[in-house]
Design a protein around this motif. Structure first.
Motif, PDB file in Angstrom:
ATOM      1  N   THR A   1       0.823  -1.220   0.000  1.00 53.58           N
ATOM      2  CA  THR A   1       0.000   0.000   0.000  1.00 53.58           C
ATOM      3  C   THR A   1       0.847   1.256   0.000  1.00 53.58           C
ATOM      4  OG1 THR A   1      -0.039   0.074   2.407  1.00 53.58           O
ATOM      5  CG2 THR A   1      -1.830  -1.147   1.324  1.00 53.58           C
ATOM      6  N   GLY A   2       2.114   1.101   0.294  1.00 58.24           N
ATOM      7  CA  GLY A   2       2.971   2.282   0.436  1.00 58.24           C
ATOM      8  C   GLY A   2       2.695   3.049   1.714  1.00 58.24           C
ATOM      9  N   ALA A   3       1.979   2.427   2.633  1.00 62.44           N
ATOM     10  CA  ALA A   3       1.648   3.100   3.896  1.00 62.44           C
ATOM     11  C   ALA A   3       2.886   3.182   4.783  1.00 62.44           C
ATOM     12  CB  ALA A   3       0.536   2.336   4.624  1.00 62.44           C
ATOM     13  N   THR A   4       2.931   4.231   5.574  1.00 60.32           N
ATOM     14  CA  THR A   4       4.060   4.370   6.506  1.00 60.32           C
ATOM     15  C   THR A   4       3.644   4.074   7.943  1.00 60.32           C
ATOM     16  OG1 THR A   4       3.557   6.718   6.603  1.00 60.32           O
ATOM     17  CG2 THR A   4       5.335   6.061   5.111  1.00 60.32           C
ATOM     18  N   LYS A   5       2.374   4.031   8.148  1.00 61.93           N
ATOM     19  CA  LYS A   5       1.906   3.751   9.523  1.00 61.93           C
ATOM     20  C   LYS A   5       0.961   2.545   9.500  1.00 61.93           C
ATOM     21  CE  LYS A   5       3.515   7.320  12.000  1.00 61.93           C
ATOM     22  NZ  LYS A   5       4.922   7.037  11.565  1.00 61.93           N
ATOM     23  N   VAL A   6       1.051   1.762  10.599  1.00 63.06           N
ATOM     24  CA  VAL A   6       0.174   0.591  10.739  1.00 63.06           C
ATOM     25  C   VAL A   6      -0.635   0.687  12.042  1.00 63.06           C
ATOM     26  CG1 VAL A   6       0.036  -1.928  10.858  1.00 63.06           C
ATOM     27  CG2 VAL A   6       1.875  -0.823   9.545  1.00 63.06           C
ATOM     28  N   VAL A   7      -1.945   0.645  11.893  1.00 61.99           N
ATOM     29  CA  VAL A   7      -2.820   0.633  13.064  1.00 61.99           C
ATOM     30  C   VAL A   7      -3.385  -0.785  13.204  1.00 61.99           C
ATOM     31  CG1 VAL A   7      -4.949   1.501  14.082  1.00 61.99           C
ATOM     32  CG2 VAL A   7      -3.490   3.023  12.717  1.00 61.99           C
TER      33      VAL A   7
ATOM     34  N   ALA B   1     -17.853 -14.339  13.405  1.00 57.28           N
ATOM     35  CA  ALA B   1     -16.990 -13.694  12.408  1.00 57.28           C
ATOM     36  C   ALA B   1     -17.628 -12.394  11.922  1.00 57.28           C
ATOM     37  CB  ALA B   1     -16.759 -14.642  11.238  1.00 57.28           C
ATOM     38  N   GLU B   2     -18.937 -12.398  11.732  1.00 51.36           N
ATOM     39  CA  GLU B   2     -19.619 -11.213  11.222  1.00 51.36           C
ATOM     40  C   GLU B   2     -19.472 -10.019  12.165  1.00 51.36           C
ATOM     41  OE1 GLU B   2     -23.785 -11.755  10.429  1.00 51.36           O
ATOM     42  OE2 GLU B   2     -23.929  -9.852   9.333  1.00 51.36           O
ATOM     43  N   ALA B   3     -19.777 -10.235  13.442  1.00 50.96           N
ATOM     44  CA  ALA B   3     -19.707  -9.135  14.415  1.00 50.96           C
ATOM     45  C   ALA B   3     -18.264  -8.729  14.682  1.00 50.96           C
ATOM     46  CB  ALA B   3     -20.407  -9.535  15.706  1.00 50.96           C
ATOM     47  N   PHE B   4     -17.369  -9.706  14.737  1.00 48.90           N
ATOM     48  CA  PHE B   4     -15.941  -9.459  14.940  1.00 48.90           C
ATOM     49  C   PHE B   4     -15.419  -8.557  13.819  1.00 48.90           C
ATOM     50  CE2 PHE B   4     -11.518 -10.509  13.987  1.00 48.90           C
ATOM     51  CZ  PHE B   4     -10.907 -10.628  15.232  1.00 48.90           C
ATOM     52  N   ALA B   5     -15.730  -8.939  12.590  1.00 51.16           N
ATOM     53  CA  ALA B   5     -15.220  -8.206  11.432  1.00 51.16           C
ATOM     54  C   ALA B   5     -15.854  -6.815  11.345  1.00 51.16           C
ATOM     55  CB  ALA B   5     -15.508  -8.986  10.154  1.00 51.16           C
ATOM     56  N   TYR B   6     -17.154  -6.749  11.576  1.00 50.18           N
ATOM     57  CA  TYR B   6     -17.830  -5.449  11.474  1.00 50.18           C
ATOM     58  C   TYR B   6     -17.263  -4.478  12.507  1.00 50.18           C
ATOM     59  CZ  TYR B   6     -21.353  -1.895  10.877  1.00 50.18           C
ATOM     60  OH  TYR B   6     -21.975  -0.693  10.615  1.00 50.18           O
ATOM     61  N   ALA B   7     -17.044  -4.977  13.729  1.00 45.42           N
ATOM     62  CA  ALA B   7     -16.522  -4.106  14.791  1.00 45.42           C
ATOM     63  C   ALA B   7     -15.105  -3.644  14.456  1.00 45.42           C
ATOM     64  CB  ALA B   7     -16.550  -4.846  16.125  1.00 45.42           C
ATOM     65  N   GLY B   8     -14.295  -4.556  13.962  1.00 44.68           N
ATOM     66  CA  GLY B   8     -12.919  -4.191  13.606  1.00 44.68           C
ATOM     67  C   GLY B   8     -12.887  -3.131  12.522  1.00 44.68           C
ATOM     68  N   ILE B   9     -13.678  -3.345  11.465  1.00 49.06           N
ATOM     69  CA  ILE B   9     -13.749  -2.369  10.374  1.00 49.06           C
ATOM     70  C   ILE B   9     -14.301  -1.036  10.876  1.00 49.06           C
ATOM     71  CG2 ILE B   9     -14.974  -1.826   8.209  1.00 49.06           C
ATOM     72  CD1 ILE B   9     -12.674  -3.780   7.755  1.00 49.06           C
ATOM     73  N   SER B  10     -15.318  -1.087  11.743  1.00 52.81           N
ATOM     74  CA  SER B  10     -15.914   0.149  12.270  1.00 52.81           C
ATOM     75  C   SER B  10     -14.870   1.015  12.950  1.00 52.81           C
ATOM     76  CB  SER B  10     -16.989  -0.173  13.325  1.00 52.81           C
ATOM     77  OG  SER B  10     -18.051  -0.858  12.744  1.00 52.81           O
ATOM     78  N   ILE B  11     -14.041   0.372  13.782  1.00 53.65           N
ATOM     79  CA  ILE B  11     -13.038   1.161  14.500  1.00 53.65           C
ATOM     80  C   ILE B  11     -12.065   1.791  13.506  1.00 53.65           C
ATOM     81  CG2 ILE B  11     -11.095   1.063  16.121  1.00 53.65           C
ATOM     82  CD1 ILE B  11     -12.626  -1.033  17.700  1.00 53.65           C
ATOM     83  N   LEU B  12     -11.541   0.992  12.586  1.00 55.97           N
ATOM     84  CA  LEU B  12     -10.600   1.526  11.589  1.00 55.97           C
ATOM     85  C   LEU B  12     -11.257   2.662  10.808  1.00 55.97           C
ATOM     86  CD1 LEU B  12      -8.928  -1.734  10.182  1.00 55.97           C
ATOM     87  CD2 LEU B  12      -7.945  -0.060  11.784  1.00 55.97           C
ATOM     88  N   ASP B  13     -12.506   2.463  10.419  1.00 57.53           N
ATOM     89  CA  ASP B  13     -13.237   3.450   9.639  1.00 57.53           C
ATOM     90  C   ASP B  13     -13.444   4.746  10.421  1.00 57.53           C
ATOM     91  OD1 ASP B  13     -14.656   4.389   7.454  1.00 57.53           O
ATOM     92  OD2 ASP B  13     -16.574   3.634   8.233  1.00 57.53           O
ATOM     93  N   ARG B  14     -13.877   4.598  11.651  1.00 58.43           N
ATOM     94  CA  ARG B  14     -14.212   5.785  12.440  1.00 58.43           C
ATOM     95  C   ARG B  14     -12.998   6.543  12.953  1.00 58.43           C
ATOM     96  NH1 ARG B  14     -18.934   4.825  16.576  1.00 58.43           N
ATOM     97  NH2 ARG B  14     -18.596   7.080  16.754  1.00 58.43           N
ATOM     98  N   LEU B  15     -11.831   5.904  12.940  1.00 57.61           N
ATOM     99  CA  LEU B  15     -10.625   6.633  13.335  1.00 57.61           C
ATOM    100  C   LEU B  15     -10.390   7.804  12.377  1.00 57.61           C
ATOM    101  CD1 LEU B  15      -8.140   3.757  14.249  1.00 57.61           C
ATOM    102  CD2 LEU B  15      -9.043   5.491  15.814  1.00 57.61           C
ATOM    103  N   GLY B  16     -10.748   7.593  11.113  1.00 54.05           N
ATOM    104  CA  GLY B  16     -10.696   8.699  10.155  1.00 54.05           C
ATOM    105  C   GLY B  16      -9.374   8.866   9.440  1.00 54.05           C
ATOM    106  N   PHE B  17      -8.315   8.279   9.975  1.00 55.05           N
ATOM    107  CA  PHE B  17      -7.014   8.487   9.329  1.00 55.05           C
ATOM    108  C   PHE B  17      -6.480   7.211   8.686  1.00 55.05           C
ATOM    109  CE2 PHE B  17      -6.182   7.976  13.940  1.00 55.05           C
ATOM    110  CZ  PHE B  17      -5.496   6.780  13.912  1.00 55.05           C
TER     111      PHE B  17
END
Lengths: 417, 417
Positions: B32-38, B83-99
């Protein structure tokens, strides 16, 4: 001519059954002329807010072997309650059985008239007593001290008893006298026909931990068991107590409060502060101290000590924590609604038939039948006992890998004549 | 010209962090060429319904030492969910962080287009797919088999993917593909701008317990730890994982589910059957089996096995029992409402400042501040995490007498650059 057989009742913990208990049992028959003895006994948890050292079936066996004819379980919420609730519940069961004529208890003073008199004053609260109590409280005395003064004033006014402040204070602070007064209060409140007699306690005192004294106390015996030192057990222990203590050692007992440390911490860490106060004997003050002191468990005993303040007595803390552990909620109702039979001698079946016929109180012989014998509220109380028993058995399994059968299938102890 | 630094997100358990995780982390940046990993990481309990082998702070340290810049805790109710709730929650946090720009995950198939395509079908449920599914179900096929057939039918109709029933079934039954599809579904449902990439898993499979394979799985590593056999750990474990596993062995870990046996039995014996179903993943059927199988504890593992039926999968049983143990109630809401930071590299503070300024999601750095940052509902969720952590720490204390500071005062792991 039909001579009615007399029956005497005893309320006890038998933790474990010792020489003093045997003496009381024999004296109870002798003094009342009763031929049958009914014991209302604590189950696996006892009044000072701790587990019994050995389980209720073993203790039932000890009692039956030494003269008891019938042993009934005092439900756990009463068995671990204040002296007042403990005594009231015990008397209620004996009273509602319908075939019990006497209740016999030990006391430090051995003076049934005095205990009755004091109970009467405390139940009736005559005006002159009330006025004196108020006066003494105004001088800044603590409630117990003021109450003693007022009681003394009232007794002296009525009839000279030869007691002064110090001796009456001592009397009112002695654990068996306290229970005795509560038994008398309960009889009075229930307008029960039970006749009370008291036996002056012999030998070692309630709190006396010296095992070498004649009639060593249950505390002293338990201390020996803490030390794993069966050889130091008093030689004069009743024979069946000795047999069971030797046979069962490290198989089904000893069980200590500290065995429950991790369970207590688990429960406390799962309950919210505001929900803690829903359990019996947990005041908001205690709940607050629990939450603030809840770091990592050293031992259950240490945790109790860490909560102590000038206002919070250890007994109150012990009971509060035990009620959290056993999920025993606060309840207004102290009327006992069933009699669960832990054991009987075969010739006591006549007593049971009488009680069953007269339908005085649901008698539970087979626990599996409890659901159909009890109403919803009673059954919930009964389930508290089942849960407490399963927890205790679980601990036995965990410590000694000894399996107890399920409380729903465990029958009573039956001693054949 | 301002070049925005790119950030990639990873959702993980790191139980423990191994060579495959390191590979994923490095590939994620590279691709991805990303420099930071969350990293959004499970806390002390993980998705298969068991405790993590080593605590979350140790696992955070492993992740930060090997390239992660920020580790956020996936709240326990999601970390131990389907898996559904686990994945949705994980994506939600990444998404809502905004960066966060990308999410990167491992999968057995390594084909992001296919996973995306399957996710789209499952979210949209196009008519022809629905009809085919109904048709297949009518023939008596199980739901998973019928779904595979319908998916295959739909894909083939659109574009030939070269999959047949067997290979697609295999794909849909592979744990990381399943999660991958769920991540894609979550992105789709949230209309998130996160771009997804997947890395084909290398070396040993998810369930592969052979420790000698290259890139041994976390399962294989945990098995070595069960045997107390540090010497058999793979030599290629990431350096900080190896250091921590050696340093902390028998001090703070390993923690197994069987350590919780007596607590589980205690909790189960205290809960009424009807109340059991208030916990997440406990169906009436499971509650009934729990009550009927609740005799004395051999082990937690054995108890799980004793509950298994054709209809009740072990995973469902594991999760249900864990939720009872942790007091995690059923909940409708799977929107994640805060991000609790477990650790960060000092140069990631810029990321945190951005997120805080934009006020996307409450960021909890100091747990003591949680109460003022969160609303009532969020705080109750947060308290679930605290309770679960305290329980885990309590177990560490009980097993190894190692004291962890209280979760309210335990700060995040900070790795200085």
């Amino acid at each position: 001519m039909v001579i009615k057989m007399k029956t005497v009742g005893i309320i006890a913990e038998y933790n474990p059954f010792h020489q003093g208990h045997l003496y009381q049992l024999e004296q109870a028959k002798l003094l009342t002329g009763a031929t049958k003895v009914v014991v209302v006994m604590s189950g696996n948890f006892v009044q000072r807010g701790i587990p019994a050292i050995i389980d209720k079936y073993a203790r039932t066996k000890m009692a039956l072997s030494h003269g008891a004819d019938l042993v009934i379980e005092l439900p756990v919420c009463y068995a671990t309650a204040s002296a007042e609730a403990f005594a009231y519940a015990g008397i209620s069961i004996l009273d509602r059985l319908g075939f019990v004529d006497y209740v016999c208890f030990g006391s430090e003073c051995g003076d049934i008239k005095l205990l009755e008199h004091l109970a009467d004053i405390l139940v009736e609260e005559p005006t002159s007593y009330q006025l004196e109590l108020k006066k003494e409280l105004k001088t800044g005395l603590s409630f117990p001290k003021a109450r003693t003064k007022a009681l003394l004033y009232y007794i002296k006014g009525k009839e000279s008893k030869g007691y002064d402040q110090t001796s009456l204070e001592l009397l009112l602070n002695s654990p068996n006298n306290i229970l005795g007064i509560e038994y008398m209060k309960a009889i009075r409140k229930r307008k029960s026909k039970l006749r009370a007699i008291t036996i002056k306690r012999q030998g070692a005192g309630y709190h006396d931990s010296d095992i070498s004294l004649p009639n060593a106390s249950a505390t002293a015996i338990r201390n020996v068991l803490v030390e794993d030192d069966l050889f130091s057990l008093p030689k004069d222990l009743p024979v069946e107590t000795m047999t069971i203590l030797k046979q069962e050692f490290q198989k089904t007992y000893p069980i200590f409060r500290n065995d429950f440390t991790s369970l207590l911490y688990y429960k406390l860490s799962m309950v919210k502060e505001k929900d803690l106060t829903s359990y019996a004997d947990v005041t908001p003050e205690l709940a607050n101290r629990i939450i603030n002191n809840l770091t990592y468990a050293k031992t259950y005993d240490d945790f109790c000590l860490s909560l102590k303040t000038k206002e919070l007595t250890l007994t109150r803390i012990n009971r509060g924590l035990l009620h959290v552990l056993l999920s025993i909620p606060k309840t207004q109702n102290i009327e006992v609604s069933y009699a669960r039979i832990l054991g009987f001698r075969t010739d006591a079946t006549k007593l049971l038939r009488t009680a069953t016929k007269e339908n005085r109180i649901p008698l539970i012989v087979k626990t599996a039948n409890a659901k159909q014998l009890l109403n919803q509220e009673e059954y919930e109380l009964f389930e508290q006992d089942v849960r407490a028993t399963h927890l205790y058995h679980q601990m036995i399994f965990q410590k000694f890998h000894t399996y107890f059968s399920d409380e729903y299938t465990h029958g009573p102890v039956i001693l054949k004549e």
